[in-house]
Scaffold this active site. Structure first.
Site, PDB file in Angstrom:
ATOM      1  N   ASN A 350       0.275  -0.460   0.000  1.00 58.09           N
ATOM      2  CA  ASN A 350       0.000   0.000   0.000  1.00 58.09           C
ATOM      3  C   ASN A 350       0.757   1.265   0.000  1.00 58.09           C
ATOM      4  O   ASN A 350       1.219   1.907   0.591  1.00 58.09           O
ATOM      5  CB  ASN A 350      -0.550  -0.518   0.696  1.00 58.09           C
ATOM      6  CG  ASN A 350      -1.294  -1.546   0.154  1.00 58.09           C
ATOM      7  OD1 ASN A 350      -0.701  -1.918  -0.370  1.00 58.09           O
ATOM      8  ND2 ASN A 350      -2.167  -1.881   0.243  1.00 58.09           N
ATOM      9  N   THR A 351       1.591   2.259  -0.479  1.00 58.60           N
ATOM     10  CA  THR A 351       2.619   3.111  -1.023  1.00 58.60           C
ATOM     11  C   THR A 351       2.060   3.990  -2.134  1.00 58.60           C
ATOM     12  O   THR A 351       1.208   3.561  -2.885  1.00 58.60           O
ATOM     13  CB  THR A 351       3.743   2.218  -1.598  1.00 58.60           C
ATOM     14  OG1 THR A 351       4.185   1.356  -0.583  1.00 58.60           O
ATOM     15  CG2 THR A 351       4.850   3.042  -2.153  1.00 58.60           C
TER      16      THR A 351
END
Length: 531
Positions: A350-351
């Site tokens: 998630n990034t």
């Protein structure tokens, strides 16, 4: 590069020469573009877009996470490591662990010092042009007045709601109050705002992020840690500084691919490309033998990175791993059938991701993350600061270079990429998604250089992801004849929906005439904003 696109469903790329911002969220892209329009440079725009992303896409990143950057200043590539360290109090005993355990993804055990805010400041100190405080205007506006959830963000928010539904301990109360306030439902179009986050952003803007490490925000974090069992304290926060490091690179077909050195996992990309550089992959992207060879090279690159990457990995080891003689040895292990990879050891001597380019040719490849969605599940009361859980990536094998310990940076999955040819910049690129990222980088480079695809087509093309052993996930859009051929070669193929862990990327390339051409991954809500 030609504009070949074998997939008729791909959107067209965006062309512009005034400036370009590619991010996973339209509002963040427009925040960066606004800075470019009023005279800011690529660094200024990247900070503005990054700050906005911390508000409009909290499902993937936030103020309490880490960041990395590659900057092209017009003549060379510079690398910034903005990953934080574990507390100096970290130990097996303090975390309640023994050898062979896993550092938990939720709670304080995985929380390391967030490096993102000081990374923003360090980028601006060295390369910024516009007043720092003004770069937070959009982020503060969206935090204070709200914004409507975009479809992909809403879906990841919904998944987080489901995951956190049973986490009713007091430690997670502020996560629920912040991200699931009364009357709020994570659906596209629903408005979300947080006044505490707006005030936090104002303090960051006014103090050039120092308040996060030595001011009231630092005190709020350390007080909450002390009350709830966290190890991070004021000395840990105050001591942290991001680090300018020498980037590492590898040659592929006359181009140079630039990445961050360890503790970053990007070494895996360069190892795979070095192996592939002397293999004929043919002209067609759907050539099943070529895909088989790519997967096998990626396995070898990844297994070496997992074995050798950690905080303080010896640069001489990195160079030995990237040596062409070592690549020849590893290439010799590849057969016509799938094989189980084993780490090698060479002889030693998630990034969210965003790309920005400005009218003067400065470019930045920038990535920031909270890891695994919202991170640790810990939100510092009244601040909107969701703390990441990068310590979850520490290893608990005795003697491993990534072994958990005090004042250490963990093996890090987020990685910006940059491409040059000779002395000229081609541009920034990146693919989000934890352990998908090195594999996404390899596929973007091959799509671009080997298959002559424009940025949007390169991003839209079906992806594969090696998981472990001979297990390979492929997107549903992967042609069936390719899947059948890979199965025949011994790969254990898992066909998965295109939005489940295959990453979301951005690309900006500079053409020979100075025009930029950019693409934004359709697996996210993003866009390319340009003028």
């Amino acid at each position: 590069m030609n504009q070949y696109n074998p997939y008729g469903v791909s959107r067209e790329p965006v062309y512009a020469n005034g400036g370009m911002v590619a991010t996973s969220h339209p509002l963040a892209a427009e925040a960066g573009l606004a800075v470019l329009r009023r005279g800011g440079n690529a660094i200024d725009a990247a900070i503005a877009a990054g700050a906005a992303l911390a508000v409009v896409e909290p499902t993937q990143n936030g103020i309490g996470g880490d960041a990395f950057a590659l900057v092209w200043d017009g003549s060379s590539v510079h690398a910034l490591n903005g990953s934080g360290r574990s507390s100096r109090h970290t130990s097996y005993e303090a975390l309640g662990l023994k050898h062979g355990d896993t550092v938990g993804p939720l709670g304080w055990s995985g929380v390391t010092v967030p490096g993102g805010p000081r990374a923003w400041a360090a980028l601006h100190d060295r390369f910024g042009k516009t007043e720092f405080q003004s770069l937070f205007d959009s982020a503060i506006h969206y935090a204070r007045h709200g914004y409507p959830l975009s479809p992909v963000v809403a879906e990841y928010w919904r998944r987080a709601k489901k995951m956190m539904a049973n986490r009713t301990e007091p430690l997670y109360s502020d996560w629920h109050r912040t991200f699931l306030p009364e009357g709020f439902a994570p659906v596209a179009g629903q408005m979300w705002r947080h006044e505490g986050l707006a005030r936090t952003l104002e303090r960051l803007a006014q103090t050039k992020c120092e308040d996060f490490y030595v001011g009231e925000l630092a005190q709020a974090m350390t007080s909450f840690a002390e009350q709830t069992g966290g190890l991070i304290d004021a000395e840990d926060l105050a001591a942290y500084q991001p680090e300018w490091v020498e980037p590492i690179s590898a040659e592929y077909q006359g181009y140079t691919v630039w990445e961050l050195p360890p503790n970053n996992q990007a070494l895996a990309t360069l190892l795979a490309l070095t192996i592939l550089d002397e293999i004929d992959l043919g002209a067609h992207r759907e050539d099943e033998r070529a895909l088989h060879l790519q997967i096998e090279a990626m396995k070898l690159g990844f297994i070496d990175a997992l074995a050798h990457v950690g905080d303080g990995t010896d640069p001489s080891l990195v160079q030995a791993l990237l040596d062409k003689n070592y690549a020849t040895q590893r290439r010799g292990l590849i057969t016509e059938q799938a094989t189980e990879p084993v780490a090698g050891l060479p002889e030693r001597g998630n990034t969210v991701y965003l790309a920005v380019a400005d009218k003067d040719g400065m470019m930045v490849s920038f990535i920031q993350s909270n890891y695994m969605g919202f991170g640790s599940g810990i939100v510092v009361p009244d601040t909107g600061i969701a703390l990441h859980n990068r310590g979850h990536s520490f290893n608990t094998t005795q003697g491993h270079p990534n072994e958990v310990g005090p004042n250490k940076r963990p093996y890090h999955t987020i990685m910006p990429g940059f491409l040059t040819k000779g002395k000229e910049a081609v541009g920034p690129f990146g693919v989000m998604g934890a352990f998908m990222q090195p594999q996404g980088h390899v596929q973007m480079i091959l799509n671009t250089i080997q298959h002559h695809m424009h940025p949007q087509a390169a991003l839209d093309a079906p992806r594969w992801q090696w998981v472990k052993g001979n297990t390979v996930r492929v997107e549903q859009s992967m042609p069936k004849h390719v899947v059948r051929a890979l199965l025949a070669r011994g790969h254990d193929i898992v066909v998965a929906p295109d939005d489940t862990g295959f990453g979301r990327g951005q690309i900006i390339w500079r053409m020979k005439n100075g025009v930029y051409v950019g693409g934004s991954d359709g697996r996210a809500d993003g866009q390319v904003a340009a003028f």
